[in-house]
Design a protein around this motif. Structure first.
Motif, PDB file in Angstrom:
ATOM      1  N   HIS A 120       0.861  -1.171   0.000  1.00  0.00           N
ATOM      2  CA  HIS A 120       0.000   0.000   0.000  1.00  0.00           C
ATOM      3  C   HIS A 120       0.903   1.227   0.000  1.00  0.00           C
ATOM      4  N   HIS A 121       0.885   1.967  -1.092  1.00  0.00           N
ATOM      5  CA  HIS A 121       1.710   3.151  -1.280  1.00  0.00           C
ATOM      6  C   HIS A 121       0.806   4.364  -1.107  1.00  0.00           C
ATOM      7  N   THR A 122       1.097   5.210  -0.095  1.00  0.00           N
ATOM      8  CA  THR A 122       0.213   6.329   0.200  1.00  0.00           C
ATOM      9  C   THR A 122       0.968   7.441   0.927  1.00  0.00           C
ATOM     10  N   ASP A 123       0.396   8.618   0.924  1.00  0.00           N
ATOM     11  CA  ASP A 123       0.961   9.696   1.744  1.00  0.00           C
ATOM     12  C   ASP A 123       0.172   9.848   3.040  1.00  0.00           C
ATOM     13  N   GLY A 124      -0.784   8.976   3.264  1.00  0.00           N
ATOM     14  CA  GLY A 124      -1.586   9.014   4.484  1.00  0.00           C
ATOM     15  C   GLY A 124      -1.432   7.740   5.293  1.00  0.00           C
ATOM     16  N   LYS A 125      -2.507   7.383   5.988  1.00  0.00           N
ATOM     17  CA  LYS A 125      -2.500   6.181   6.813  1.00  0.00           C
ATOM     18  C   LYS A 125      -2.899   4.975   5.971  1.00  0.00           C
ATOM     19  N   THR A 126      -2.469   3.822   6.432  1.00  0.00           N
ATOM     20  CA  THR A 126      -2.797   2.593   5.724  1.00  0.00           C
ATOM     21  C   THR A 126      -4.154   2.065   6.158  1.00  0.00           C
ATOM     22  N   LYS A 127      -4.700   1.179   5.358  1.00  0.00           N
ATOM     23  CA  LYS A 127      -5.946   0.489   5.669  1.00  0.00           C
ATOM     24  C   LYS A 127      -5.672  -0.828   6.398  1.00  0.00           C
TER      25      LYS A 127
END
Length: 176
Positions: free
Chosen positions: A38-45
């Protein structure tokens, strides 16, 4: 940016990817176990991920190809040295045919760095791994160390896991 990894059965990883289809997630297959990135600039799921900050990056991952994930456990007091050494390194794999993308991942609450490289296919990876560029690029790997002991930055021997982005192509992808 952050990259989160979680492992489990293929069915469960695919279910999570479908559930969060608006998120940037890729399922990677290797035998009975799969990895979901999971590539994100926020929190993961993910409920219990391996959490990393991306400290170096070349190219962007795509949802098709062959991935290698090299895990390198570093002594806490040597992490900054290892990170800077890799960030300043002139990697040969960046010029190899079949190279797609690379991410150096620094652990958020652990000591194990991850180096993820995406290739167009396993042949490109194995050609690089048999080259002098591999010996230079990954001089911390056990097969590239000229002495019988690990460098002082490593707490245990690093290892690499291999993955495909399609389950039908993963029969022989796990070679440690």
């Amino acid at each position: 940016m952050f990259l989160y990894l979680t492992a489990g059965t293929s069915d469960f990883m695919e279910m999570l990817q479908k559930k969060y289809d608006k998120e940037n997630m890729i399922v990677l297959y290797s035998g009975d176990q799969s990895l979901l990135m999971h590539h994100t600039d926020g929190k993961t799921k993910f409920a219990t991920p391996h959490s990393f900050s991306i400290v170096d990056s070349k190219g962007e991952f795509t949802d098709r190809g062959f991935f290698t994930v090299t895990y390198v456990d570093i002594f806490d007091d040597r992490a900054a040295i290892f990170e800077e050494r890799l960030k300043s390194k002139d990697f040969g794999f960046l010029k190899e045919p079949g190279f797609i993308a690379y991410k150096l991942l620094k652990p958020i609450k652990a000591t194990t760095f991850a180096i993820i490289i995406q290739w167009s296919g396993p042949d490109s990876y194995y050609a690089w791994k048999m080259s002098d560029a591999y010996k230079h690029d990954f001089d911390f790997m056990p097969e590239n160390i000229a002495v019988d002991h690990l460098p002082t930055t490593l707490s245990v021997a690093p290892y690499t896991k291999e993955y495909m982005t399609t389950p039908s192509d993963n029969d022989d992808t796990e070679k440690n």
